[in-house]
Write a protein that holds these residues in place. Structure first.
Motif, short mmCIF file in Angstrom:
data_model
loop_
_atom_site.label_atom_id
_atom_site.label_comp_id
_atom_site.label_asym_id
_atom_site.label_seq_id
_atom_site.Cartn_x
_atom_site.Cartn_y
_atom_site.Cartn_z
N LEU A 106 12.19 -13.79 -25.03
CA LEU A 106 12.36 -12.63 -24.47
C LEU A 106 14.09 -12.32 -25.70
N LEU A 107 14.60 -13.33 -25.19
CA LEU A 107 15.89 -12.26 -26.05
C LEU A 107 15.95 -12.74 -27.20
N MET A 108 14.56 -13.49 -28.27
CA MET A 108 15.13 -14.11 -30.00
C MET A 108 14.64 -11.93 -30.28
N GLY A 109 13.15 -11.81 -29.33
CA GLY A 109 12.88 -9.97 -29.64
C GLY A 109 14.27 -9.15 -29.38
N LEU A 110 15.26 -9.34 -28.71
CA LEU A 110 16.04 -7.89 -28.40
C LEU A 110 17.25 -8.37 -29.37
N VAL A 111 17.69 -9.34 -29.57
CA VAL A 111 18.85 -9.74 -30.35
C VAL A 111 19.00 -9.54 -31.59
N THR A 112 17.63 -9.68 -31.38
CA THR A 112 16.57 -9.06 -33.79
C THR A 112 17.18 -7.65 -33.07
N LYS A 113 16.47 -7.01 -32.31
CA LYS A 113 16.91 -5.14 -32.41
C LYS A 113 18.57 -4.93 -32.41
N ASN A 114 19.27 -5.31 -31.82
CA ASN A 114 20.54 -5.46 -32.40
C ASN A 114 21.30 -5.14 -33.24
N ALA A 115 20.40 -6.40 -33.59
CA ALA A 115 20.81 -6.56 -35.64
C ALA A 115 20.74 -5.57 -36.41
N ILE A 116 19.49 -5.43 -36.23
CA ILE A 116 18.59 -4.45 -37.20
C ILE A 116 19.19 -2.89 -36.93
N LEU A 117 19.53 -2.88 -35.64
CA LEU A 117 20.50 -1.36 -35.62
C LEU A 117 20.92 -1.40 -36.61
N LEU A 118 22.71 -2.51 -36.57
CA LEU A 118 23.62 -2.58 -36.96
C LEU A 118 23.81 -2.93 -38.18
N VAL A 119 22.28 -3.61 -39.13
CA VAL A 119 22.30 -3.29 -40.44
C VAL A 119 21.78 -2.23 -41.18
N ASP A 120 20.48 -1.71 -40.35
CA ASP A 120 20.10 -0.82 -40.95
C ASP A 120 20.79 0.72 -40.75
N GLY A 121 21.87 0.43 -40.32
CA GLY A 121 22.65 1.44 -40.56
C GLY A 121 24.09 1.32 -41.30
N ALA A 122 23.97 0.37 -41.52
CA ALA A 122 24.83 0.09 -42.72
C ALA A 122 24.56 0.16 -44.09
N LEU A 123 23.01 0.23 -44.14
CA LEU A 123 22.97 0.12 -45.56
C LEU A 123 22.35 1.72 -45.70
N GLN A 124 21.81 2.35 -44.37
CA GLN A 124 21.57 4.05 -45.18
C GLN A 124 23.36 4.81 -45.47
N ARG A 125 24.72 3.39 -44.77
CA ARG A 125 25.58 4.04 -45.88
C ARG A 125 25.86 4.19 -47.17
N LEU A 126 25.49 2.48 -47.55
CA LEU A 126 25.45 2.15 -48.46
C LEU A 126 24.92 3.02 -49.44
N ARG A 127 23.63 3.56 -49.04
CA ARG A 127 22.92 4.14 -50.06
C ARG A 127 23.46 5.35 -49.93
N GLU A 128 24.28 5.82 -49.44
CA GLU A 128 25.00 7.07 -49.78
C GLU A 128 26.55 6.97 -51.09
N GLY A 129 26.88 6.24 -51.16
CA GLY A 129 27.89 5.73 -51.85
C GLY A 129 28.97 4.81 -51.03
N ASP A 130 28.83 4.19 -49.96
CA ASP A 130 30.26 3.73 -49.14
C ASP A 130 30.04 2.14 -49.80
N ASP A 131 31.60 1.51 -49.76
CA ASP A 131 31.37 0.02 -49.62
C ASP A 131 31.17 0.05 -48.98
N VAL A 132 30.79 -1.39 -48.61
CA VAL A 132 30.16 -2.58 -48.21
C VAL A 132 31.01 -2.37 -46.72
N ASP A 133 32.60 -2.35 -46.89
CA ASP A 133 33.52 -2.65 -45.76
C ASP A 133 33.19 -1.29 -45.18
N THR A 134 33.60 0.31 -45.36
CA THR A 134 33.35 1.32 -45.26
C THR A 134 31.93 1.41 -44.50
#
Length: 870
Positions: free
Chosen positions: A742-770
């Protein structure tokens, strides 16, 4: 349906050998006459004008009197000799080979076993209703006592799961309300629970599944997952509403913002649980319905979050002004300020982490290695024994023990066990499966919640009571089988094989002695079936052939004389009774009488001693084979608190160091074998899940690098799971493995939310850290919501003490520990890994190299004039 104990009716024909000889008839001929006289045979058809008649010969016995009156010979005077003139014919009972006792008195044990696919609860209710109806009708002080009712255990297990299911759902809804601070939004999100559960019931109905322990467990675990998708979607919509958007626009745009992440997280969960549903072996039988049920539930919740949630949000949500949410009262303002402070604190920590990436990775690696090293003391097991308020005492006397001696020993054992205050009832089977030197006592204890001692303490007390008080008796104390009727399923079972039984015994004895020296083992015994005294009759073939007596005929006559044979049955209505023919007790009571027994040949009767040698010697009681080789088994139980995995590791080391000759080997059986199957099955399932998750994430993100970023969070869940089990003294059992999955699925969910949000910001033109600094605090709230809902919902299961808690508690503890560490570390470590992967991409690497080369060339050009000027 099975009856044990009591007397079985049998018509017994005991032949007086002297009278039979005087009448000129042998026991063998009498047996044949009885068989031939008890027949109803069709004889064909007869036409009588227009009517055809069936002809049937009626010769079956109608009652015992007809058997006694059967002519078996003709005297010298020409008169008939009836059976009762040469034999005693009685309507009696068969020789007992099994005795059933209840609380020290003879009893009949009546067991009802359901057919495959039957409903245990319904059948149990019908049986109890039938007994209540029949008992007054039977009269004669007849009464019954219900000893074991599997439906009670099923109901108790189901009740515990229902409590966890409803509590988990209530906690999930409460967490949503706390974070969203919106009653309407909470109501909309909470609708995902009943709709998904009802939809899952429909899928179970179509697949023919029942509400058993595994499907109910899947639903209780899925409660924390079913609402996740709706929570993430609803949180995104709420965020849009807080910015002042119209409800319809906020529902559409909010769903679009997190659509990819929600789809990826659900498909990743399915990728985890589908391989689990198809694991092989015994473990696979446990998990098939579990994996399919939970996969169906999360897929339905995905559909609900993309349809019902946005639709209701567009219709029911109110448009609001920015900041209006904090005007709902002091409680709402408190939680709003609290969560805002969490986001600010996380932003500060995240900024430090991104500025010290290598330090963060180093500290995480040290934590992971230290946790694994600490968890190396964690022992593995198959299924932790559950307290069903029962235990089993198996007693074995020497092979030569008679049924009478064994029954006396059973009475002694019952008296000793009755001294334990927690013993409510006990019933014994003396001579199970016809082995008259064995006793199986089922001890029924007072309910779990009404006593202070646990089942392990009571097993130790029962072992202490019996082991030192019963002479020449092997004692084994064990738990009742997980599945009734599966037979003995010892934690430690080993089978030694080879051609020479004495050589096999030597190696088995060595390992048994080693097991006795190992801490954590109890009741070590060798199932060798040593030789027992027998009366051996060795036939002289030459003399027998001279008299026209084949070996088979002599053997048949001996079996008829001593044990008896059943040549026919007495049919009375629907009942059938065996007619057993044998010699009278006077003619078969001792070896001397058997030696002087007559065997009948075409040339007249002869003494058995004329054609055979009769002697006392030792012979095998049971001969066991494995792959056409002799085998000896070694069994052992686990002591209180011992882990099967540690014992198995030590045992394999001893076996590897003990060299056995060629042709001799050892095979592991019982729970050790099942534990190996469990480990192999889970390793395969984890491997497939890893591949499937990568494929899902790669297709969703259209990237080969970010699936690795997300999946780097998987080991972080193991830290808390293993440490949680270690801190609470639990084993890495089947239940704990469910939590890890169960943890495998739950941990993956959290990481996906974080990475998806960062990729959206990257597509808007922000640098990686921003991009990470914006995405982290923004996705903090949905990550915490889903994690809190899962962890808090698992608390009752983790601390529960009801029926089945021994199986479910390790699962809940693993989930809670894994959620705590994985959530914290995912929020800190995944951004570092994401930044490293992005900064190490080939395009950025080549661009940096080009910029570096251009900078070096410019520096050289500027330094040359300066040098010349100098």
């Amino acid at each position: 349906m099975r009856l044990t104990g009591g007397d079985v009716r049998e018509v017994q024909v005991e032949i007086d050998l002297d009278k039979a000889k005087s009448a000129g008839v042998s026991p063998y001929e009498i047996e044949q006459r009885i068989g031939l006289a008890n027949l109803n045979l069709p004889a064909g058809h007869v036409s009588l004008g227009p009517t055809e008649l069936t002809v049937r010969t009626l010769g079956q016995f109608k009652d015992v009197k007809e058997i006694a009156a059967l002519p078996v010979a003709t005297s010298k005077t020409g008169s008939q000799v009836r059976l009762d003139e040469v034999a005693t014919v009685t309507d009696g009972v068969a020789e007992r080979r099994t005795v059933a006792r209840l609380n020290g008195k003879d009893a009949i044990i009546f067991e009802v076993v359901k057919q495959s696919g039957g409903n245990t609860v319904q059948i149990a209710d019908q049986v109890k209703a039938t007994l209540a109806r029949l008992t007054p009708e039977l009269g004669g002080n007849f009464h019954t006592k219900l000893l074991i009712d599997q439906s009670d255990l099923i109901r108790a297990n189901a009740h515990e799961v229902y409590v966890a299911l409803f509590f988990g759902g209530a906690m999930a809804v409460l967490i949503i309300l706390m974070f969203l601070l919106d009653a309407r939004g909470t109501f909309i999100s909470s609708l995902a629970l009943p709709t998904s559960v009802i939809g899952t019931f429909f899928v179970m109905f179509v697949l023919g599944y029942t509400l058993n322990q595994m499907t109910l467990l899947a639903l209780s675990l899925a409660i924390g997952l079913l609402i996740d998708d709706a929570v993430v979607v609803r949180e995104a919509i709420t965020h849009r509403l807080d910015q002042g958007e119209e409800p319809a626009s906020a529902a559409s745009n909010g769903t679009r913002d997190v659509g990819l992440a929600v789809l990826a997280t659900t498909l990743a969960l399915v990728a985890v649980f589908v391989p689990v549903a198809f694991m092989p072996g015994v473990v696979g039988q446990f998990f098939k319905q579990f994996g399919v049920t939970i996969s169906a539930a999360v897929l339905i919740s995905l559909f609900v979050s993309f349809t019902l949630d946005p639709m209701l949000s567009a219709r029911l949500a109110k448009r609001r002004k920015p900041g209006e949410v904090i005007q709902h009262g002091r409680v709402a303002r408190f939680f709003h300020d609290l969560f805002a402070s969490w986001e600010r604190a996380y932003e500060i920590v995240l900024r430090w982490v991104l500025a010290h990436k290598w330090t963060t990775l180093g500290l995480t690696a040290l934590l992971f290695v230290g946790s694994i090293a600490a968890a190396s003391r964690l022992s593995a097991s198959f299924i932790d024994p559950e307290d069903h308020a029962q235990l089993i005492a198996d007693l074995k006397l020497p092979d030569s023990a008679s049924l009478g001696i064994t029954t006396e020993r059973a009475a002694q054992a019952e008296a000793l066990l009755k001294k334990i205050p927690e013993v409510a009832d006990l019933y014994s089977i003396v001579g199970p499966l016809g082995e008259v030197n064995k006793i199986k006592i089922r001890v029924l204890l007072t309910p779990k919640d009404s006593r202070k001692k646990n089942i392990e303490q009571l097993k130790d007390e029962a072992r202490a009571q019996l082991s030192g008080s019963l002479p020449a008796t092997e004692v084994t104390i064990s738990d009742p089988p997980t599945i009734e009727g599966q037979g003995d399923f010892f934690p430690i079972m080993m089978r030694f094989t080879g051609q020479d039984l004495s050589e096999v015994m030597k190696h088995a004895q060595f390992i048994a002695d080693a097991l006795r020296q190992m801490p954590g083992t109890a009741d070590v015994r060798i199932e060798a079936n040593p030789p027992k005294p027998e009366l051996a009759i060795t036939i002289d073939r030459t003399r027998a052939e001279d008299l026209g007596l084949p070996v088979a005929q002599i053997a048949s006559q001996l079996r008829l004389a001593i044990e008896g044979d059943v040549p026919a049955k007495l049919r009375e209505g629907k009942n059938e009774t065996d007619i057993r023919v044998k010699l009278s007790e006077r003619d078969r009571k001792n070896p001397d009488r058997i030696r002087d027994m007559d065997v009948f040949s075409p040339r007249g009767p002869r003494l058995l001693s004329d054609v055979a040698q009769v002697s006392l010697q030792d012979g095998p009681s049971v001969i066991e084979h494995e792959d056409r080789e002799r085998q000896i088994a070694v069994y052992a139980q686990l002591a209180t608190g011992a882990g099967l995995g540690d014992i198995a590791t030590s045992l394999r080391k001893v076996v590897a160091e003990h060299k056995m000759p060629a042709g001799y080997g050892v095979k592991y059986d019982g729970q050790i074998k099942t534990l190996d199957e469990q480990n192999d099955a889970f390793a395969g399932a984890f491997g497939l899940a890893f591949v499937f998750i990568f494929m899902v994430l790669a297709s969703q993100f259209e990237s080969f690098k970010h699936p690795f970023t997300i999946m780097a969070s998987l080991p972080l869940a193991l830290i808390g799971a293993l440490l949680g089990l270690l801190a609470t003294g639990k084993h890495l059992s089947l239940g704990a493995m469910i939590g890890v999955i169960l943890l495998m699925g739950l941990v993956t969910k959290n990481a996906i939310l974080l990475v998806d949000g960062a990729l959206q910001r990257l597509r808007e033109g922000d640098d990686v850290d921003t991009a990470l600094m914006k995405a982290g605090p923004r996705r903090l709230r949905p990550i915490l919501m889903t994690s809190f809902a899962m962890a808090i919902g698992m608390v009752p299961t983790a601390i529960g003490t009801g029926t089945g808690a021994e199986f479910r508690a390790p699962m809940a503890i693993a989930v809670i520990g894994g959620v705590i560490t994985s959530t914290a570390l995912t929020l800190l470590v995944v951004p570092v890994i994401f930044a490293g992967v992005e900064n190490l991409s080939l395009a950025r690497l080549f661009r940096r190299r080009k910029e570096s080369n251009e900078g070096s060339a410019g520096l050289a050009a500027s330094e040359t004039p300066r040098a010349a000027h100098g």
